[in-house]
Design an enzyme around this catalytic site. Structure first.
Site, PDB file in Angstrom:
ATOM      1  N   CYS A 266      -7.347   5.103  -6.468  1.00 41.85           N
ATOM      2  CA  CYS A 266      -6.245   5.586  -7.307  1.00 41.85           C
ATOM      3  C   CYS A 266      -6.331   7.034  -7.733  1.00 41.85           C
ATOM      4  CB  CYS A 266      -6.150   4.726  -8.561  1.00 41.85           C
ATOM      5  SG  CYS A 266      -5.738   3.035  -8.192  1.00 41.85           S
TER       6      CYS A 266
ATOM      7  N   LEU B 234      -7.453  10.285 -17.063  1.00 38.85           N
ATOM      8  CA  LEU B 234      -8.780   9.650 -16.969  1.00 38.85           C
ATOM      9  C   LEU B 234      -9.686  10.453 -16.040  1.00 38.85           C
ATOM     10  CD1 LEU B 234      -7.701   5.899 -16.766  1.00 38.85           C
ATOM     11  CD2 LEU B 234      -8.946   6.991 -18.640  1.00 38.85           C
TER      12      LEU B 234
ATOM     13  N   ALA C 209      -4.387  10.626 -14.008  1.00 38.50           N
ATOM     14  CA  ALA C 209      -4.768  12.041 -14.003  1.00 38.50           C
ATOM     15  C   ALA C 209      -5.596  12.384 -15.248  1.00 38.50           C
ATOM     16  CB  ALA C 209      -3.514  12.920 -13.935  1.00 38.50           C
TER      17      ALA C 209
ATOM     18  N   PHE D 204     -17.531   2.310  -4.687  1.00 36.94           N
ATOM     19  CA  PHE D 204     -17.159   3.463  -5.533  1.00 36.94           C
ATOM     20  C   PHE D 204     -17.562   3.270  -6.984  1.00 36.94           C
ATOM     21  CE2 PHE D 204     -13.416   2.654  -8.223  1.00 36.94           C
ATOM     22  CZ  PHE D 204     -12.970   1.439  -7.749  1.00 36.94           C
TER      23      PHE D 204
ATOM     24  N   LYS E 256      -5.668   9.935  -5.133  1.00 40.48           N
ATOM     25  CA  LYS E 256      -4.338   9.748  -4.552  1.00 40.48           C
ATOM     26  C   LYS E 256      -3.237  10.060  -5.580  1.00 40.48           C
ATOM     27  CE  LYS E 256      -2.457   5.744  -4.319  1.00 40.48           C
ATOM     28  NZ  LYS E 256      -1.958   4.401  -4.086  1.00 40.48           N
TER      29      LYS E 256
ATOM     30  N   GLU F 202     -10.853  -2.013 -11.191  1.00 39.49           N
ATOM     31  CA  GLU F 202     -11.609  -2.938 -10.353  1.00 39.49           C
ATOM     32  C   GLU F 202     -12.957  -3.226 -11.004  1.00 39.49           C
ATOM     33  OE1 GLU F 202     -11.639  -1.850  -6.190  1.00 39.49           O
ATOM     34  OE2 GLU F 202      -9.628  -1.058  -6.409  1.00 39.49           O
TER      35      GLU F 202
ATOM     36  N   ASN G 107       0.824  -1.196   0.000  1.00 38.13           N
ATOM     37  CA  ASN G 107       0.000   0.000   0.000  1.00 38.13           C
ATOM     38  C   ASN G 107       0.874   1.268   0.000  1.00 38.13           C
ATOM     39  OD1 ASN G 107      -2.446   1.140   0.062  1.00 38.13           O
ATOM     40  ND2 ASN G 107      -2.800   0.851   2.250  1.00 38.13           N
TER      41      ASN G 107
HETATM   42  C1  UDX Z   1      -8.569   3.285 -12.180  1.00 33.53           C
HETATM   43  C2  UDX Z   1      -7.986   3.209 -13.602  1.00 33.53           C
HETATM   44  O1  UDX Z   1      -9.054   3.070 -14.549  1.00 33.53           O
HETATM   45  C3  UDX Z   1      -7.024   2.045 -13.705  1.00 33.53           C
HETATM   46  O2  UDX Z   1      -6.420   2.021 -14.992  1.00 33.53           O
HETATM   47  C4  UDX Z   1      -5.952   2.181 -12.641  1.00 33.53           C
HETATM   48  O3  UDX Z   1      -5.098   1.076 -12.682  1.00 33.53           O
HETATM   49  C5  UDX Z   1      -6.580   2.308 -11.268  1.00 33.53           C
HETATM   50  O4  UDX Z   1      -7.520   3.385 -11.239  1.00 33.53           O
HETATM   51  P1  UDX Z   1     -10.470   2.002 -10.817  1.00 33.53           P
HETATM   52  O5  UDX Z   1     -10.223   3.004  -9.729  1.00 33.53           O
HETATM   53  O6  UDX Z   1     -10.560   0.566 -10.454  1.00 33.53           O
HETATM   54  O7  UDX Z   1      -9.338   2.114 -11.938  1.00 33.53           O
HETATM   55  O8  UDX Z   1     -11.873   2.374 -11.507  1.00 33.53           O
HETATM   56  P2  UDX Z   1     -12.367   3.205 -12.778  1.00 33.53           P
HETATM   57  O9  UDX Z   1     -13.215   2.324 -13.625  1.00 33.53           O
HETATM   58  O10 UDX Z   1     -11.285   3.922 -13.467  1.00 33.53           O
HETATM   59  O11 UDX Z   1     -13.374   4.257 -12.094  1.00 33.53           O
HETATM   60  C6  UDX Z   1     -12.938   5.253 -11.170  1.00 33.53           C
HETATM   61  C7  UDX Z   1     -14.096   6.115 -10.744  1.00 33.53           C
HETATM   62  O12 UDX Z   1     -14.523   6.975 -11.802  1.00 33.53           O
HETATM   63  C8  UDX Z   1     -15.331   5.336 -10.311  1.00 33.53           C
HETATM   64  O13 UDX Z   1     -15.906   5.937  -9.178  1.00 33.53           O
HETATM   65  C9  UDX Z   1     -16.235   5.464 -11.521  1.00 33.53           C
HETATM   66  O14 UDX Z   1     -17.579   5.303 -11.190  1.00 33.53           O
HETATM   67  C10 UDX Z   1     -15.926   6.870 -11.968  1.00 33.53           C
HETATM   68  N1  UDX Z   1     -16.231   7.111 -13.385  1.00 33.53           N
HETATM   69  C11 UDX Z   1     -15.608   6.395 -14.363  1.00 33.53           C
HETATM   70  C12 UDX Z   1     -17.138   8.114 -13.720  1.00 33.53           C
HETATM   71  O15 UDX Z   1     -17.712   8.771 -12.842  1.00 33.53           O
HETATM   72  N2  UDX Z   1     -17.386   8.358 -15.048  1.00 33.53           N
HETATM   73  C13 UDX Z   1     -16.766   7.667 -16.044  1.00 33.53           C
HETATM   74  O16 UDX Z   1     -17.039   7.965 -17.225  1.00 33.53           O
HETATM   75  C14 UDX Z   1     -15.865   6.653 -15.695  1.00 33.53           C
END
Ligand code: UDX
Length: 437
Positions: free
Chosen positions: A256, A207, A205, A318, A259, A145, A71
């Site tokens: 992620c 995404l 960042a 989440f 953070k 996830e 972690n």
């Molecule tokens: C993320 C990255 O996608 C992944 O590549 C990295 O390794 C870890 O962080 P994760 O946190 O598991 O993965 O979930 P992700 O599907 O990216 O969603 C993150 C958050 O964004 C969620 O709360 C999701 O609901 C939200 N989200 C996602 C939106 O609100 N709108 C979207 O269009 C996409």
């Protein structure tokens, strides 16, 4: 590691952790995390070439490659509190490896860490090496996830960073060969160490930035009568923009995004780039604002007072298909509503009740006005409003006509994930609104 064991049967994988309870869970029928398809992968490999144990020192001795997956939370104390990564677990692992190693090792950073952490690991290993040779590689993980198994089976890319020295190049080649068991070579990218470490932070960042961008527009849509889903669809058709990660929501969560952006912000400040730091910090600020804005809208719609009113919160994870609640928008929404003295009833298909209580209120706190329901119907019974916070598929299938008749009138529904047909809900009699529509 389970995927490596599955796809590379000739490789022996040992997963070790000091936490005996967690290892026991990995060895049991109930794995410690819920992740669709993972049970199957573990069942096929466990006891063959995948082993879970607490024997850290022997695992270090027999390994050629050691993946470090500890972690790296945001620091809560001292310099950089609230922003910088807490690297104490990374450091402690480096010391443990140095202590038990009895030959050359390749150390692979899997944890997401600030740029130049490999240097810390190298320093500690070098100072305690006792003549052994260590190569440090960076191999960030991009799985999400809920879709982890599919993401691992066919990743967009695997990224491996190493030092541009003969020893570094040889170590990179060894790790490339591990992934090449199932990942096409053209999807395995090799870079220098720093590029690899930085790429992980930057990918997250970017995404998260897309979500904050569309969420900022959702507020403008609500003000003007445009529909944010229609806007997202229209802009996403531009192949330069693309359709993914444009879903407006109550806010992103997960372990992620926040953070890693805060880490990036800290790095920029550290390297004397305050403008760059402020630019990226805006992504997190917009996300915080969106979470509060959602709760604020509920309060305003309910005639500016939710005191003693019951509000059903559907979903706490989440996102769907995980029981992970780290940084979930639901935590912020529940806290805001409780601060307005609402009675909050939460239902989530996968998150245990004690986890929900601990996340919202802290461990062992008096639950007060917070309750956890066993079904969506129980949560909604007698409620003044319903808020969808996680996009679980089962929320699309609920009998909303039945829910409506059991609620206080006028009955409100706030779709924080834009998964429901608002027109249909309005036909039933609901006062229905979504994010940016
Ligand atoms: C993320 C990255 O996608 C992944 O590549 C990295 O390794 C870890 O962080 P994760 O946190 O598991 O993965 O979930 P992700 O599907 O990216 O969603 C993150 C958050 O964004 C969620 O709360 C999701 O609901 C939200 N989200 C996602 C939106 O609100 N709108 C979207 O269009 C996409």
């Amino acid at each position: 590691m389970a995927m490596i064991a599955l796809k590379a049967p000739n490789i022996e994988v040992r997963v070790v952790d000091m936490n005996a309870a967690r290892i026991a869970a990995w060895n049991s029928d109930t794995l410690p995390i819920y992740e669709p398809g993972l049970d199957d992968v573990v069942r096929q490999t466990r006891g063959k070439n995948l082993h879970f144990s607490t024997d850290v020192s022997s695992a270090i001795k027999v390994a050629d490659i050691i993946f470090v997956a500890v972690n790296t939370p945001t620091k809560t104390y001292g310099v950089g509190a609230g922003r910088a990564a807490d690297l104490r677990f990374i450091e402690s692992v480096a010391r443990t490896i140095a202590e038990h190693a009895n030959g050359p090792k390749i150390i692979v950073e899997k944890s997401t860490i600030p740029v130049k952490t490999a240097e810390t690991i190298k320093d500690i290993l070098a100072a305690n090496a006792r003549g052994h040779k260590f190569e440090v590689l960076s191999n960030p993980e991009f799985l999400a996830e809920g879709t982890a198994v599919a993401d691992l089976i066919s990743p967009d890319r695997v990224l491996i960073g190493g030092e541009r020295t003969p020893g570094g190049a040889a170590a990179v080649k060894t790790l490339v060969e591990v992934y090449a068991h199932w990942v096409p070579r053209d999807r395995i990218i090799t870079t220098n160490l720093w590029s690899s470490e930085l790429s992980k932070l930057v990918a997250n960042a970017f995404l998260a930035q897309r979500i904050s961008s569309i969420n900022s527009i959702s507020a403008l849509c609500e003000a003007t009568g445009a529909d944010v889903d229609e806007v997202a669809n229209a802009i996403g058709k531009d192949s330069r923009i693309g359709p993914k990660f444009l879903k407006a929501s109550v806010g992103f969560g997960g372990s992620c995004f926040q953070k890693d952006i805060l880490n990036l912000v800290y790095l920029c400040e550290h390297f004397g780039l305050p403008e760059v730091a402020t630019y990226w910090e805006g992504v997190v600020k917009m996300n915080d604002w969106q979470k509060h804005r959602f709760a604020g809208r509920i309060v305003r719609s309910l005639f500016n007072s939710v005191a003693d009113k019951k509000i059903a919160v559907l979903g706490f994870a989440f996102k769907k298909d995980t029981n992970d609640t780290r940084e979930s928008a639901a935590i912020s929404v529940c806290r805001d509503l409780l601060a307005e003295q609402a009675r909050v009833a939460v239902y989530d298909p996968k998150v245990p009740a004690d986890e929900i209580r601990a996340d919202v209120l802290g461990k062992d706190a008096d639950p007060g006005r917070l309750t956890v329901a066993r079904t969506a119907y129980e949560a909604a019974a007698g409620a003044h409003a319903l808020a969808i916070v996680t996009e679980w598929d089962e929320f699309k299938q609920l009998d909303y006509a039945k829910i409506f008749t059991g609620m206080q009138q006028p009955a409100f529904i706030f779709d924080g994930r834009n998964i429901l047909d608002l027109a249909k809900l309005r036909e039933i009699g609901f006062r229905a609104s979504g994010i940016g529509r």
